[in-house]
Write an enzyme that holds these catalytic residues in place. Sequence first.
Site, PDB file in Angstrom:
ATOM      1  N   SER A  71      90.528  37.340  35.114  1.00  0.00           N
ATOM      2  CA  SER A  71      91.210  38.061  36.161  1.00  0.00           C
ATOM      3  C   SER A  71      90.339  38.356  37.378  1.00  0.00           C
ATOM      4  CB  SER A  71      91.733  39.376  35.603  1.00  0.00           C
ATOM      5  OG  SER A  71      90.653  40.191  35.180  1.00  0.00           O
ATOM      6  N   SER A  79      87.287  37.677  31.553  1.00  0.00           N
ATOM      7  CA  SER A  79      87.601  37.732  32.984  1.00  0.00           C
ATOM      8  C   SER A  79      86.428  37.594  33.942  1.00  0.00           C
ATOM      9  CB  SER A  79      88.345  39.024  33.309  1.00  0.00           C
ATOM     10  OG  SER A  79      89.694  38.872  32.990  1.00  0.00           O
ATOM     11  N   LYS A 119      85.333  43.986  42.574  1.00  0.00           N
ATOM     12  CA  LYS A 119      86.697  43.831  42.044  1.00  0.00           C
ATOM     13  C   LYS A 119      87.493  45.114  42.242  1.00  0.00           C
ATOM     14  CE  LYS A 119      88.939  42.222  37.745  1.00  0.00           C
ATOM     15  NZ  LYS A 119      88.691  41.733  36.372  1.00  0.00           N
TER      16      LYS A 119
HETATM   17  N1  GLN Z   1      92.760  36.707  30.215  1.00  0.00           N
HETATM   18  C1  GLN Z   1      92.580  37.779  29.276  1.00  0.00           C
HETATM   19  C2  GLN Z   1      93.788  38.692  29.332  1.00  0.00           C
HETATM   20  O1  GLN Z   1      94.693  38.362  30.009  1.00  0.00           O
HETATM   21  C3  GLN Z   1      91.330  38.527  29.583  1.00  0.00           C
HETATM   22  C4  GLN Z   1      91.439  39.381  30.777  1.00  0.00           C
HETATM   23  C5  GLN Z   1      90.197  40.166  31.065  1.00  0.00           C
HETATM   24  O2  GLN Z   1      89.129  39.868  30.548  1.00  0.00           O
HETATM   25  N2  GLN Z   1      90.356  41.214  31.839  1.00  0.00           N
HETATM   26  O3  GLN Z   1      93.832  39.697  28.725  1.00  0.00           O
END
Ligand code: GLN
Length: 493
Positions: free
Chosen positions: A154, A178, A79
Amino acid sequence: MKLYEQTAAQLSRLLQKKEVSSVEVVQSFLDRIEMVEPYVKSFITHTPAMALDMASSADSRRLNGEEMNPLAGVPIAVKDNISTAGLRTTCASRVLENYIPPYDATVIRALREAGMPLLGKTNMDEFAMGSSTENSAFYPTRNPWDLGRVPGGSSGGSAVAVSTGMAPLALGSDTGGSIRQPAALCGLTGLRPTYGRVSRYGLIAFASSLDQIGPLALTAEDSALLMNVIAGHDPLDSTSLPEAGPDYASGFDGNVKRLRIGVIRENVSDHFDPEVTSAVLKAIALLKEHGAIIDEVSLPLTDYGLSAYYLIAPSEASSNLGRYDGVRYGFNAGGDNIEEMFSRTRGRGFGPEVKRRIMIGTYALSAGYYDAYYLQAMKVRTLIRRDYESAFRRFDILIGATTPAPAFKIGEKTSEPLQMYLSDICNITDSLAGLPSLSVPCGINTDGLPLGMQLTASPLNDSLLLKVAGFLEQKRDPLPLRPVVKLPEGGVI
Ligand code: GLN
């Protein structure tokens, strides 16, 4: 035999027996990337030359008789919020579009030492803020099970790279779901390790008290092999846990007898997509059939968890992202004076979701509001932790759906931030409590989309989650490991 179709464990066995070379393995994935990537857009940066170089050095180390990690020679995608020395690391943001880190994250150093070639850096929601990979400043990534849908986020790019056979393994990061949510939406196993189990050194910070790096893989065994590479104590991360950690790849004995499983009432809900709920219930029945002790448990603070998370994570983000002022890092939009430079750089460098979070966080931390918002949210966090502590006195693991519904359509939730936030409802409380949590595939719906189930354990019991996920893989009706990608112009790959 197509090498890109093998799991990481299968590749590891072929490499150890010297039946294939790492260069051949890497070449097979590079060819697959060339074919599939234009349709799904998983990567931000491709590193084919570096991958082949690292592969040939893994091959020579092995030929020289060096004792190597089982994953030596098995490539990986990472990532793009994990720092790679000398290699652009963007966080999918304009503000870091041309940023080249001067050092490697600890996990990258571990991959290098293990001899795992890097195939590229994967697409994500900008600064890991989002649940669909649509918040990337560059382009969205598409779900290979249906190109009109999101892969989750994400870590969407990492999930899609593994799901399509462009990489056998990937690293993602999980702040509030994420890793687990894209794993569920793409039919993968995704593990958010216990907070502090994997070093955060070199992971570009979103919300430091929540961020964790973890594996996205085709199977539980593959995830375990990767955990063996990345987990462990790191003096460079002050929140790293002191214990060395177990061998994650052992203990796959297919036995769940007398395992005490709590079914989370709030996460196996009538309000969820019925096909999700029935797939989860079917997996629970299978565990029961094999001797697990099943009972219901309620985590009534789940709804407050979402509100608490969306105060705590943005508060930390507003502080962490203060460093992108155009002076020390990446993009600088110029200006006649310093204030103008700061505001132009941040105004043009950040996308709308990142700005929304910075504003919410700054507000929640400001004098007069701190007690009402941030402090209240921290109190809720403590209550959530206590709820889990009492649940783990009765149960070894807790189970529910990973997501309320399968992958949604691209564009469906972009204009409604709250709808997007709600897609992580099942993932947030585990994150707030610092617990290990894993998503494992549990079915395919009538539209051919994968469904996931989430298993949560008490701190440092990551290996128990992998073991139960391994059991489910072996005992459930077989599921396709990967999608057949239907191309818009007709035909499949
Ligand atoms: N979808 C969640 C957010 O927008 C979690 C994102 C993540 O785990 N990086 O914060």
